[in-house]
Design an enzyme around this catalytic site. Sequence first.
Site, mmCIF file in Angstrom:
data_model
loop_
_atom_site.group_PDB
_atom_site.id
_atom_site.type_symbol
_atom_site.label_atom_id
_atom_site.label_comp_id
_atom_site.label_asym_id
_atom_site.label_seq_id
_atom_site.Cartn_x
_atom_site.Cartn_y
_atom_site.Cartn_z
ATOM 1 N N ARG A 55 -1.749 -1.813 6.441
ATOM 2 C CA ARG A 55 -1.221 -0.470 6.852
ATOM 3 C C ARG A 55 0.173 -0.412 6.366
ATOM 4 O O ARG A 55 0.962 -1.283 6.245
ATOM 5 C CB ARG A 55 -1.544 -0.188 8.240
ATOM 6 C CG ARG A 55 -3.056 -0.254 8.752
ATOM 7 C CD ARG A 55 -3.484 1.259 8.189
ATOM 8 N NE ARG A 55 -4.773 1.598 8.857
ATOM 9 C CZ ARG A 55 -5.908 1.209 8.113
ATOM 10 N NH1 ARG A 55 -5.856 0.669 7.049
ATOM 11 N NH2 ARG A 55 -7.049 1.715 8.540
ATOM 12 N N GLU A 106 1.592 8.122 4.802
ATOM 13 C CA GLU A 106 0.971 8.912 3.834
ATOM 14 C C GLU A 106 0.677 10.228 4.033
ATOM 15 O O GLU A 106 0.580 10.748 5.231
ATOM 16 C CB GLU A 106 -0.526 7.793 3.928
ATOM 17 C CG GLU A 106 -0.242 6.521 3.395
ATOM 18 C CD GLU A 106 -1.424 5.655 3.731
ATOM 19 O OE1 GLU A 106 -2.769 6.411 4.173
ATOM 20 O OE2 GLU A 106 -1.415 4.435 3.713
ATOM 21 N N HIS A 131 -4.082 4.602 -1.157
ATOM 22 C CA HIS A 131 -4.958 3.992 -0.217
ATOM 23 C C HIS A 131 -6.372 4.149 -0.773
ATOM 24 O O HIS A 131 -7.358 4.998 0.064
ATOM 25 C CB HIS A 131 -4.798 5.041 1.359
ATOM 26 C CG HIS A 131 -5.161 4.274 2.215
ATOM 27 N ND1 HIS A 131 -4.544 4.374 3.572
ATOM 28 C CD2 HIS A 131 -6.014 3.270 2.695
ATOM 29 C CE1 HIS A 131 -5.288 3.352 4.308
ATOM 30 N NE2 HIS A 131 -6.122 2.811 3.986
HETATM 31 C C1 8YV Z 1 -10.228 3.960 4.364
HETATM 32 C C2 8YV Z 1 -9.425 1.969 5.435
HETATM 33 O O1 8YV Z 1 -8.891 4.123 3.601
HETATM 34 O O2 8YV Z 1 -11.183 1.044 6.366
HETATM 35 C C3 8YV Z 1 -9.971 1.242 6.671
HETATM 36 O O3 8YV Z 1 -9.458 0.794 7.536
HETATM 37 O O4 8YV Z 1 -8.131 2.271 5.502
HETATM 38 C C4 8YV Z 1 -10.154 2.467 4.616
HETATM 39 O O5 8YV Z 1 -11.326 2.078 4.310
HETATM 40 C C5 8YV Z 1 -10.461 5.108 5.236
HETATM 41 O O6 8YV Z 1 -10.503 4.810 6.566
HETATM 42 C C6 8YV Z 1 -11.376 6.009 4.735
HETATM 43 O O7 8YV Z 1 -11.063 7.332 4.948
#
Ligand code: 8YV
Length: 309
Positions: free
Chosen positions: A228, A257, A275
């Site tokens: 993150r 972001e 991302h």
């Molecule tokens: C995705 C993520 O970007 O799983 C996570 O924690 O950061 C990613 O898989 C996101 O959550 C999908 O919108």
Amino acid sequence: GVLMVCPMSTYLEQQLEKRFTLLCYWNFSDKKQFINDYAHSIRAVVGNATAGADAELIEALPELEIVASFSVGLDKIDLNKCKEKGIRVTNTPDVLTDDVADLAIGLMLAVLRRICECDRYVRKGLWKAGDYDLTSKFSGKTVGIIGLGRIGLAIAKRAEAFGCPISYYARSEKPNTNYKYYPTVVELATNCDILVVACALTPETRYIVNRDVIDALGAKGILINIGRGPHVDEKEMVSALLDGRLGGAGLDVFENEPEVPDKLFGLENVVLLPHVASGTEETRKEMADIVIGNLEAYFQNKPLLTPVV
Ligand code: 8YV
């Protein structure tokens, strides 16, 4: 009703609409009015890495029973508030591990071998004027991993295939691994060529890569972030990259972001991604099927597929 808090997957939206009353998602211009109108009919929330269920939203939804996250990361969900209110929480682990680990290796290669720069070099016709500069070797470089969970381990296995010695930092030493353990991130950064953030974002891991860690990684060190944005003190990282105190960075995540510090845009030793680590057709469909499976299980009083709370 099911509230999807932001557009995240057309397939997921279609599957939700087939099975539930999909109340809509964040593009409602007046969030407060939307919540007032629908608060008493929302029994489930679907969130992701960008938007989830914070304390404010949980308090505003008196009928909320389950939060199903379209992500493995849970940092956008107030887990304590969910526990307090008996709200179930699920996520989408495992199915995205390969994609995220693959992309971490891809970022290491892209930064060290300047793959994106070389592509631009050819497209601009610059090769006609001469060869591209020599780059840096990846195979055999020491890879230091912050967080040896499922994703961290998958990165380690991939890097080992490139002959990279593996070291790691975790809250405690893992008994069943022969990787070199360091009890602090500064010690890990001091003793590796490539530092990878692969831990969960919690209040304890926010800015786990700070100025001291960046200085320890140094002018030849490479930082890879597939965790993150707030894992890294972004201002310190940008400053170190601009000053040449950090050797390079491969970043898939950022503090705010989709805002990305534009001072990074001109740096050849930095690769910037939006991302996308889990962003393949196959994986996002598997993630969506897990979200749907959890919601169906919950409302049919069956065991959840991937319970967190
Ligand atoms: C995705 C993520 O970007 O799983 C996570 O924690 O950061 C990613 O898989 C996101 O959550 C999908 O919108």
